[in-house]
Design a protein around this motif. Sequence first.
Motif, PDB file in Angstrom:
ATOM      1  N   ALA A 140      -7.769 -10.833 -13.533  1.00 45.14           N
ATOM      2  CA  ALA A 140      -6.313 -10.728 -13.394  1.00 45.14           C
ATOM      3  C   ALA A 140      -5.900 -10.525 -11.932  1.00 45.14           C
ATOM      4  O   ALA A 140      -4.734 -10.605 -11.587  1.00 45.14           O
ATOM      5  CB  ALA A 140      -5.790  -9.570 -14.239  1.00 45.14           C
ATOM      6  N   ARG A 141      -6.890 -10.244 -11.082  1.00 47.05           N
ATOM      7  CA  ARG A 141      -6.550  -9.857  -9.706  1.00 47.05           C
ATOM      8  C   ARG A 141      -6.308 -11.042  -8.778  1.00 47.05           C
ATOM      9  O   ARG A 141      -5.674 -10.920  -7.743  1.00 47.05           O
ATOM     10  CB  ARG A 141      -7.675  -9.014  -9.094  1.00 47.05           C
ATOM     11  CG  ARG A 141      -7.800  -7.695  -9.756  1.00 47.05           C
ATOM     12  CD  ARG A 141      -8.858  -6.835  -9.117  1.00 47.05           C
ATOM     13  NE  ARG A 141      -9.064  -5.687  -9.974  1.00 47.05           N
ATOM     14  CZ  ARG A 141      -8.271  -4.626 -10.000  1.00 47.05           C
ATOM     15  NH1 ARG A 141      -7.269  -4.534  -9.161  1.00 47.05           N
ATOM     16  NH2 ARG A 141      -8.495  -3.643 -10.835  1.00 47.05           N
ATOM     17  N   GLU A 149      -3.673 -10.503  -2.996  1.00 46.27           N
ATOM     18  CA  GLU A 149      -4.248 -10.044  -4.256  1.00 46.27           C
ATOM     19  C   GLU A 149      -3.111  -9.529  -5.129  1.00 46.27           C
ATOM     20  O   GLU A 149      -2.157  -8.938  -4.621  1.00 46.27           O
ATOM     21  CB  GLU A 149      -5.255  -8.917  -3.997  1.00 46.27           C
ATOM     22  CG  GLU A 149      -6.012  -8.532  -5.253  1.00 46.27           C
ATOM     23  CD  GLU A 149      -7.198  -7.597  -4.975  1.00 46.27           C
ATOM     24  OE1 GLU A 149      -7.064  -6.397  -5.241  1.00 46.27           O
ATOM     25  OE2 GLU A 149      -8.237  -8.099  -4.491  1.00 46.27           O
ATOM     26  N   ARG A 150      -3.170  -9.813  -6.424  1.00 43.55           N
ATOM     27  CA  ARG A 150      -2.126  -9.287  -7.317  1.00 43.55           C
ATOM     28  C   ARG A 150      -2.221  -7.769  -7.355  1.00 43.55           C
ATOM     29  O   ARG A 150      -3.307  -7.202  -7.296  1.00 43.55           O
ATOM     30  CB  ARG A 150      -2.284  -9.875  -8.723  1.00 43.55           C
ATOM     31  CG  ARG A 150      -2.047 -11.369  -8.773  1.00 43.55           C
ATOM     32  CD  ARG A 150      -2.016 -11.888 -10.204  1.00 43.55           C
ATOM     33  NE  ARG A 150      -0.952 -11.281 -10.968  1.00 43.55           N
ATOM     34  CZ  ARG A 150      -1.116 -10.690 -12.161  1.00 43.55           C
ATOM     35  NH1 ARG A 150      -2.317 -10.630 -12.717  1.00 43.55           N
ATOM     36  NH2 ARG A 150      -0.103 -10.162 -12.797  1.00 43.55           N
ATOM     37  N   LYS A 151      -1.076  -7.115  -7.425  1.00 50.17           N
ATOM     38  CA  LYS A 151      -1.055  -5.650  -7.411  1.00 50.17           C
ATOM     39  C   LYS A 151      -0.624  -5.112  -8.764  1.00 50.17           C
ATOM     40  O   LYS A 151       0.232  -5.692  -9.414  1.00 50.17           O
ATOM     41  CB  LYS A 151      -0.051  -5.143  -6.373  1.00 50.17           C
ATOM     42  CG  LYS A 151      -0.434  -5.392  -4.949  1.00 50.17           C
ATOM     43  CD  LYS A 151       0.611  -4.740  -4.032  1.00 50.17           C
ATOM     44  CE  LYS A 151       0.671  -5.378  -2.670  1.00 50.17           C
ATOM     45  NZ  LYS A 151       1.205  -6.751  -2.677  1.00 50.17           N
ATOM     46  N   ASP A 200      -3.777  -5.834 -17.482  1.00 53.47           N
ATOM     47  CA  ASP A 200      -2.994  -6.732 -16.622  1.00 53.47           C
ATOM     48  C   ASP A 200      -1.568  -6.226 -16.654  1.00 53.47           C
ATOM     49  O   ASP A 200      -1.214  -5.393 -17.494  1.00 53.47           O
ATOM     50  CB  ASP A 200      -3.073  -8.180 -17.158  1.00 53.47           C
ATOM     51  CG  ASP A 200      -2.678  -9.232 -16.111  1.00 53.47           C
ATOM     52  OD1 ASP A 200      -2.116  -8.852 -15.065  1.00 53.47           O
ATOM     53  OD2 ASP A 200      -2.941 -10.423 -16.356  1.00 53.47           O
ATOM     54  N   VAL A 201      -0.724  -6.677 -15.776  1.00 57.63           N
ATOM     55  CA  VAL A 201       0.712  -6.411 -15.847  1.00 57.63           C
ATOM     56  C   VAL A 201       1.391  -7.268 -14.778  1.00 57.63           C
ATOM     57  O   VAL A 201       0.834  -7.491 -13.705  1.00 57.63           O
ATOM     58  CB  VAL A 201       1.037  -4.907 -15.628  1.00 57.63           C
ATOM     59  CG1 VAL A 201       0.694  -4.425 -14.219  1.00 57.63           C
ATOM     60  CG2 VAL A 201       2.512  -4.619 -15.914  1.00 57.63           C
ATOM     61  N   ASN A 202       2.579  -7.774 -15.115  1.00 59.39           N
ATOM     62  CA  ASN A 202       3.315  -8.481 -14.068  1.00 59.39           C
ATOM     63  C   ASN A 202       3.945  -7.436 -13.152  1.00 59.39           C
ATOM     64  O   ASN A 202       4.431  -6.401 -13.625  1.00 59.39           O
ATOM     65  CB  ASN A 202       4.410  -9.363 -14.681  1.00 59.39           C
ATOM     66  CG  ASN A 202       5.550  -8.547 -15.258  1.00 59.39           C
ATOM     67  OD1 ASN A 202       5.357  -7.869 -16.271  1.00 59.39           O
ATOM     68  ND2 ASN A 202       6.700  -8.575 -14.626  1.00 59.39           N
TER      69      ASN A 202
END
Length: 358
Positions: A140-141, A149-151, A200-202
Amino acid sequence: MRILVINPGATSTKVAVFEDKQKILQEILQHSVEELDKYPTVMDQKEMRASAVEEFLRKHNLTIDQFDAIAARGGILPPVESGTYIVDETMVDYLINKTKVQHASNLAAVIGYELSKKASRTIPVYITDPVSVDEMIPEARLSGIRDIERKSLSHISNMRAVGIRIAEELGKKFNELNMVIAHLGSGISVAPFEKGRMIDVNNANDEGPFSVERTGELPVGDVVKLCYSGQYTKEQMKKMFVGKGGLVAYLGTNDLREAFKMAESDPKALEVIEAMAYQIAQEIGAMCVALKGKVDAIVLTGGMAYSERFVDMIKSYIFKFAPIFVVPGEMEMEALAYGALRVLTGVEEPKIWRPQEV
Ligand SMILES: Nc1ncnc2c1ncn2[C@@H]1O[C@H](COP(=O)(O)OP(=O)(O)OP(=O)(O)O)[C@@H](O)[C@H]1O
Ligand SMILES: [Mg+2]
C-alpha cells in the motif's frame, strides 16, 4: 473509574469527564483569537490552556486527585502502531522540543502530564490512536514514483472507536473481524481494518473522494498544468485542494445540509452531492478489495452520516458487499476515554512510545 479527557483544537480545548464508559461532563473551553495571538508558538499556549482545564475542574468541584487517569489526544508523533500509549518524559520532551509540526494536538499530552504531576499520587496519562498511526501493508506504500511514498494520516481515532463499538454490537472482538470504515467529516478517510489492523487508508488531504472542502485525488497532469500556469501561488494551490475544494468549490458551501437545500431548486447541486456519494462508494469498494472481499461490516461515520439521504446514496452502490452500519457524528472524546479504560481494566496492554533512531 474516573477519566479526564483533554482534546485541544485550534481555537478551543474540549474537556470531558467519564465515569467508566459514561460521559458525565463535557465542555468546550473557547480561546479567543486575541488570547491565542499572544503566544508565538502553539506550545507557548500550554500554561494558559492548562489553567483553563484547572478552572473547569474547580468549577465542577473536582480535583485532579479524584481521577484514575488522564486521556489526552495524541499529538503529531512520527508513524506509530495503533493503540494506547503511556505519556512519559520522552514523549513530552519530543512534543515540546523535537516535533517538526506545530499543532494544537501536541499540547494535549503535555498538559495532561503536567496536570498529573500536581496530584498527590501517581495518575497515569495516556494517548490513544494519534493521526499518524501507520499499519499499512508494504504494497500500500508505493505511489508509483520513487520520491513520493504514500502516507498514513487518518481519522483513526474515531474510526477505531466506532469499529470497536460495532464489533461489540455483533458480539465479537474488533480484531476478529474485517471492516471497511468510512469517516465522512470535513475530510474523508476510508480504511480497511483487517482483524483490527488498518492495512491501508486514503490520505484525506490528497487521495480518495472529494469531501465538502477537499478535493481528494485529482487528475495529476491537469494539476501540474495549473501549478505551472503562473495564475496561482503555492499557498493558493494548497488552499484550492484543502479548504476550498470539493463541495464548496462547486456550491460555495461546505455544509451538506445547505447543499441539500440548494438541491431542492437546483439539479446541478444535486449532481454534485451525488458525485461525492459516488466517489465515496468507489473508495469503499477499493478498500473491500484490500480485504480481498472478505468484509464482515462496512461502517459509515462522521457528520455527513447524519444525513439519511446521503447515506442512502452511498448504500445504493455498496449494499451487496457487506452489512452496512451507520454511526453518525464522532466518538473522539469516547475514543480517548475508552482507550485509557481498556488499559486500566486490563483489556489491552499499554504501549511505550520511543522515537525511532534515524
Ligand atoms: N445533521 C446533518 N445532516 C447532514 N449533514 C451534516 C449533519 N451534521 C453535520 N453534517 C455535515 O457533516 C460535515 C462535517 O462533519 P464533521 O463535523 O464530522 O467534520 P469535522 O469534525 O469538522 O471534520 P473532521 O472530522 O474531518 O476533522 C459538514 O459538511 C456538515 O454539513
Ligand atoms: Mg471531526
